[in-house]
Design a protein around this motif. Structure first.
Motif, PDB file in Angstrom:
ATOM      1  N   LEU A   1       0.712  -1.205   0.068  1.00  0.00           N
ATOM      2  CA  LEU A   1       0.156   0.050  -0.217  1.00  0.00           C
ATOM      3  C   LEU A   1       1.014   1.289  -0.125  1.00  0.00           C
ATOM      4  CD1 LEU A   1      -2.795  -0.861   2.724  1.00  0.00           C
ATOM      5  CD2 LEU A   1      -2.970  -0.888   0.113  1.00  0.00           C
ATOM      6  N   SER A   2       0.460   2.265  -0.629  1.00  0.00           N
ATOM      7  CA  SER A   2       1.115   3.633  -0.561  1.00  0.00           C
ATOM      8  C   SER A   2       1.123   4.238   0.609  1.00  0.00           C
ATOM      9  CB  SER A   2       0.648   4.479  -1.678  1.00  0.00           C
ATOM     10  OG  SER A   2      -0.848   5.085  -1.594  1.00  0.00           O
ATOM     11  N   LYS A   3       1.682   5.287   1.102  1.00  0.00           N
ATOM     12  CA  LYS A   3       1.380   5.854   2.174  1.00  0.00           C
ATOM     13  C   LYS A   3       0.095   6.666   2.314  1.00  0.00           C
ATOM     14  CE  LYS A   3       3.235   9.881   4.655  1.00  0.00           C
ATOM     15  NZ  LYS A   3       4.462  10.865   4.725  1.00  0.00           N
ATOM     16  N   GLU A   4      -0.244   6.904   0.983  1.00  0.00           N
ATOM     17  CA  GLU A   4      -1.672   7.711   1.144  1.00  0.00           C
ATOM     18  C   GLU A   4      -2.789   6.735   1.455  1.00  0.00           C
ATOM     19  OE1 GLU A   4       0.629   8.068  -1.029  1.00  0.00           O
ATOM     20  OE2 GLU A   4       1.243  10.172  -0.404  1.00  0.00           O
ATOM     21  N   GLU A   5      -2.645   5.614   0.828  1.00  0.00           N
ATOM     22  CA  GLU A   5      -3.610   4.454   0.779  1.00  0.00           C
ATOM     23  C   GLU A   5      -3.693   4.070   2.334  1.00  0.00           C
ATOM     24  OE1 GLU A   5      -3.863   2.077  -3.345  1.00  0.00           O
ATOM     25  OE2 GLU A   5      -2.126   1.842  -2.113  1.00  0.00           O
ATOM     26  N   LYS A   6      -2.480   3.684   2.890  1.00  0.00           N
ATOM     27  CA  LYS A   6      -2.431   3.491   4.403  1.00  0.00           C
ATOM     28  C   LYS A   6      -2.999   4.486   5.302  1.00  0.00           C
ATOM     29  CE  LYS A   6       1.038   0.878   5.065  1.00  0.00           C
ATOM     30  NZ  LYS A   6       2.353   0.174   5.378  1.00  0.00           N
ATOM     31  N   MET A   7      -2.505   5.785   5.225  1.00  0.00           N
ATOM     32  CA  MET A   7      -3.043   6.520   5.972  1.00  0.00           C
ATOM     33  C   MET A   7      -4.623   6.909   5.844  1.00  0.00           C
ATOM     34  SD  MET A   7      -2.869   8.865   8.061  1.00  0.00           S
ATOM     35  CE  MET A   7      -1.067   8.951   8.167  1.00  0.00           C
ATOM     36  N   LYS A   8      -5.343   6.559   4.557  1.00  0.00           N
ATOM     37  CA  LYS A   8      -6.952   6.499   4.552  1.00  0.00           C
ATOM     38  C   LYS A   8      -7.324   5.376   5.612  1.00  0.00           C
ATOM     39  CE  LYS A   8     -10.440   5.592   1.329  1.00  0.00           C
ATOM     40  NZ  LYS A   8     -10.681   5.005  -0.055  1.00  0.00           N
ATOM     41  N   TYR A   9      -6.730   4.181   5.573  1.00  0.00           N
ATOM     42  CA  TYR A   9      -7.412   3.211   6.334  1.00  0.00           C
ATOM     43  C   TYR A   9      -7.050   3.376   7.718  1.00  0.00           C
ATOM     44  CZ  TYR A   9      -7.936   0.374   2.099  1.00  0.00           C
ATOM     45  OH  TYR A   9      -8.383  -0.027   0.868  1.00  0.00           O
ATOM     46  N   MET A  10      -5.973   4.041   8.166  1.00  0.00           N
ATOM     47  CA  MET A  10      -5.494   4.304   9.475  1.00  0.00           C
ATOM     48  C   MET A  10      -6.593   5.493  10.252  1.00  0.00           C
ATOM     49  SD  MET A  10      -3.291   2.091  10.235  1.00  0.00           S
ATOM     50  CE  MET A  10      -4.301   1.137   9.001  1.00  0.00           C
ATOM     51  N   VAL A  11      -7.081   6.207   9.324  1.00  0.00           N
ATOM     52  CA  VAL A  11      -7.799   7.225   9.692  1.00  0.00           C
ATOM     53  C   VAL A  11      -9.404   6.423   9.876  1.00  0.00           C
ATOM     54  CG1 VAL A  11      -9.147   9.420   9.176  1.00  0.00           C
ATOM     55  CG2 VAL A  11      -6.782   9.419   8.798  1.00  0.00           C
ATOM     56  N   GLU A  12      -9.684   5.569   9.015  1.00  0.00           N
ATOM     57  CA  GLU A  12     -10.774   4.925   9.111  1.00  0.00           C
ATOM     58  C   GLU A  12     -10.891   4.237  10.453  1.00  0.00           C
ATOM     59  OE1 GLU A  12     -11.398   2.491   5.654  1.00  0.00           O
ATOM     60  OE2 GLU A  12     -11.765   4.183   4.525  1.00  0.00           O
ATOM     61  N   TRP A  13      -9.839   3.678  10.640  1.00  0.00           N
ATOM     62  CA  TRP A  13      -9.636   2.771  11.974  1.00  0.00           C
ATOM     63  C   TRP A  13      -9.907   3.524  13.157  1.00  0.00           C
ATOM     64  CZ3 TRP A  13      -4.499  -0.286  13.164  1.00  0.00           C
ATOM     65  CH2 TRP A  13      -4.837  -1.084  14.308  1.00  0.00           C
ATOM     66  N   ARG A  14      -9.099   4.705  13.352  1.00  0.00           N
ATOM     67  CA  ARG A  14      -9.222   5.252  14.420  1.00  0.00           C
ATOM     68  C   ARG A  14     -10.710   5.882  14.707  1.00  0.00           C
ATOM     69  NH1 ARG A  14      -5.512   7.741  17.755  1.00  0.00           N
ATOM     70  NH2 ARG A  14      -4.507   5.638  17.478  1.00  0.00           N
ATOM     71  N   ARG A  15     -11.320   6.391  13.805  1.00  0.00           N
ATOM     72  CA  ARG A  15     -12.391   6.958  13.392  1.00  0.00           C
ATOM     73  C   ARG A  15     -13.591   5.926  14.129  1.00  0.00           C
ATOM     74  NH1 ARG A  15     -13.120  11.976  12.597  1.00  0.00           N
ATOM     75  NH2 ARG A  15     -11.735  13.040  10.895  1.00  0.00           N
ATOM     76  N   LEU A  16     -13.489   4.698  13.635  1.00  0.00           N
ATOM     77  CA  LEU A  16     -14.139   3.603  14.029  1.00  0.00           C
ATOM     78  C   LEU A  16     -13.829   3.424  15.875  1.00  0.00           C
ATOM     79  CD1 LEU A  16     -13.996   0.926  11.316  1.00  0.00           C
ATOM     80  CD2 LEU A  16     -16.061   2.114  12.120  1.00  0.00           C
ATOM     81  N   SER A  17     -12.703   3.570  16.215  1.00  0.00           N
ATOM     82  CA  SER A  17     -12.354   3.173  17.425  1.00  0.00           C
ATOM     83  C   SER A  17     -12.966   4.064  18.436  1.00  0.00           C
ATOM     84  CB  SER A  17     -10.854   3.123  17.595  1.00  0.00           C
ATOM     85  OG  SER A  17     -10.435   1.761  16.934  1.00  0.00           O
ATOM     86  N   LEU A  18     -12.716   5.409  17.910  1.00  0.00           N
ATOM     87  CA  LEU A  18     -13.139   6.638  18.643  1.00  0.00           C
ATOM     88  C   LEU A  18     -14.867   6.688  18.655  1.00  0.00           C
ATOM     89  CD1 LEU A  18     -10.861   9.610  17.293  1.00  0.00           C
ATOM     90  CD2 LEU A  18     -10.744   8.359  19.552  1.00  0.00           C
ATOM     91  N   LYS A  19     -15.361   6.088  17.793  1.00  0.00           N
ATOM     92  CA  LYS A  19     -16.949   6.105  17.791  1.00  0.00           C
ATOM     93  C   LYS A  19     -17.419   5.106  18.835  1.00  0.00           C
ATOM     94  CE  LYS A  19     -21.052   5.688  14.720  1.00  0.00           C
ATOM     95  NZ  LYS A  19     -21.661   4.871  15.599  1.00  0.00           N
ATOM     96  N   CYS A  20     -16.530   3.913  19.166  1.00  0.00           N
ATOM     97  CA  CYS A  20     -16.952   2.979  20.302  1.00  0.00           C
ATOM     98  C   CYS A  20     -17.063   3.858  21.590  1.00  0.00           C
ATOM     99  CB  CYS A  20     -15.675   2.065  20.164  1.00  0.00           C
ATOM    100  SG  CYS A  20     -16.182   0.735  19.129  1.00  0.00           S
ATOM    101  N   PHE A  21     -16.200   4.630  21.675  1.00  0.00           N
ATOM    102  CA  PHE A  21     -15.929   5.336  23.007  1.00  0.00           C
ATOM    103  C   PHE A  21     -17.091   6.463  23.238  1.00  0.00           C
ATOM    104  CE2 PHE A  21     -11.035   5.212  22.285  1.00  0.00           C
ATOM    105  CZ  PHE A  21     -11.060   3.843  22.903  1.00  0.00           C
ATOM    106  N   VAL A  22     -17.576   6.983  21.887  1.00  0.00           N
ATOM    107  CA  VAL A  22     -18.881   7.774  22.006  1.00  0.00           C
ATOM    108  C   VAL A  22     -20.037   6.978  22.189  1.00  0.00           C
ATOM    109  CG1 VAL A  22     -20.101   9.546  20.847  1.00  0.00           C
ATOM    110  CG2 VAL A  22     -17.553   9.542  20.505  1.00  0.00           C
ATOM    111  N   ASP A  23     -20.088   5.792  21.476  1.00  0.00           N
ATOM    112  CA  ASP A  23     -21.392   5.143  21.818  1.00  0.00           C
ATOM    113  C   ASP A  23     -21.553   4.525  23.088  1.00  0.00           C
ATOM    114  OD1 ASP A  23     -21.956   5.491  19.098  1.00  0.00           O
ATOM    115  OD2 ASP A  23     -21.353   3.689  18.433  1.00  0.00           O
ATOM    116  N   ARG A  24     -20.240   4.323  23.810  1.00  0.00           N
ATOM    117  CA  ARG A  24     -20.276   3.499  25.056  1.00  0.00           C
ATOM    118  C   ARG A  24     -20.653   4.623  26.176  1.00  0.00           C
ATOM    119  NH1 ARG A  24     -20.937   2.222  29.496  1.00  0.00           N
ATOM    120  NH2 ARG A  24     -19.490   0.591  30.686  1.00  0.00           N
TER     121      ARG A  24
END
Length: 300
Positions: free
Chosen positions: A108-131
């Protein structure tokens, strides 16, 4: 293995010292060039404290953890099953299973990887909000957690205050955990940090009742930190100033690229040096590996 990839003129072994927990029995600090280090230290002294800032990562830099002693980092403090609870814990684990392979996918390119890492972080942060975590629950989780500052962190903060320096914490961690842990360290050691510490982090957002409702729109991660470190976000750091940079990944040594500094003394707590070639860590003045502490009783 790691030593062969880094041109060194000297290797120092130092006695292990820690506040709590059990870590590796010895410490190793590798210095690329003693002459270069002396030049940088002389430059910092010559320009004085008014021209010096400290820029540091938090997790695995100020906070210390290892495979043998898995002290929580700021994110893991909330990922803890006792804090997040069942259901949400499984959501976090599912996200990890999905995105962690993408994080280490060399295709994966740096740009592709960063896109996925932001998605991952947002999903994780949403868990804390939903909790429906609250500011007070996050503070309590920090008190109950296993965060362990590196030996000498309190002394470093004391020196920063006494010398009138400023500390910029640039981190992709959870701000509520980071600020509370430093408040606890401040109280325990009789410090008064005042305005000495500044945070460049994704902000937590709470409602009037103190319930977590979201996080800042832009997510700060290791791969995009330098985009957030500018003269606008660091108004106390001026072009031509000097800085000491600290981080646990090679990418942390790039965070000040947009500040146009005169002299940077870079200390890297590199966890997996075998992942980096010599050319990638050429800009780091001193490297410690296997989760080592800063040598607070002597200059390195």
């Amino acid at each position: 293995m790691a030593r062969n990839k880094f041109a060194t003129s000297q290797i120092y072994k130092m006695e292990q010292r820690s506040i709590e927990g059990s870590y590796e029995p010895g410490e190793t600090v590798i210095i690329k060039s003693l002459d270069l280090l002396k030049q940088k230290l002389d430059a910092l002294r010559s320009d004085g404290p008014s021209k010096l800032s400290i820029i540091t990562d938090y997790d695995d830099t100020l906070i210390k953890s290892s495979v043998n002693n898995p002290a929580f980092n700021s994110f893991q403090t909330l990922e803890n099953l006792n804090v997040i609870g069942p259901g949400f814990f499984e959501r976090l684990q599912q996200a990890r299973a999905t995105y962690e392979p993408l994080e280490i996918d060399s295709k994966l390119s740096k740009e592709e990887k960063m896109k996925y890492m932001v998605e991952w972080r947002r999903l994780s942060l949403k868990c804390f909000v939903d909790r429906k975590l609250t500011r007070e629950r996050i503070k309590q989780a920090t008190i109950e957690g296993k965060l362990c500052f590196r030996f000498g962190t309190a002394d470093l903060l004391k020196t920063i205050v006494e010398a009138g320096l400023n500390l910029h914490i640039v981190s992709g961690g959870i701000k509520g955990v980071v600020t509370e842990s430093l408040r606890l360290l401040e109280v325990q050691n009789g410090l008064n940090l005042g305005d000495a510490v500044r945070y460049i982090m994704t902000p937590d957002i709470y409602d009037e009742k103190g319930q977590l409702t979201g996080f800042g729109e832009r997510v700060i991660l290791t791969g995009n930190k330098q985009d957030f470190v500018t003269h606008d976000t660091c108004p106390l750091i001026h072009q031509g100033d000097n800085a000491i940079l600290m981080g646990d990944l090679v990418e942390d040594s790039w965070v000040a690229n947009n500040l146009h500094l005169k002299t940077t003394l870079t200390i890297g707590f590199i966890r997996e040096m075998e992942c980096y070639g010599k050319e990638q860590i050429e800009g780091i003045t001193a490297v410690s590996y296997t989760h080592l502490t800063l040598p607070t009783n002597r200059e390195v």
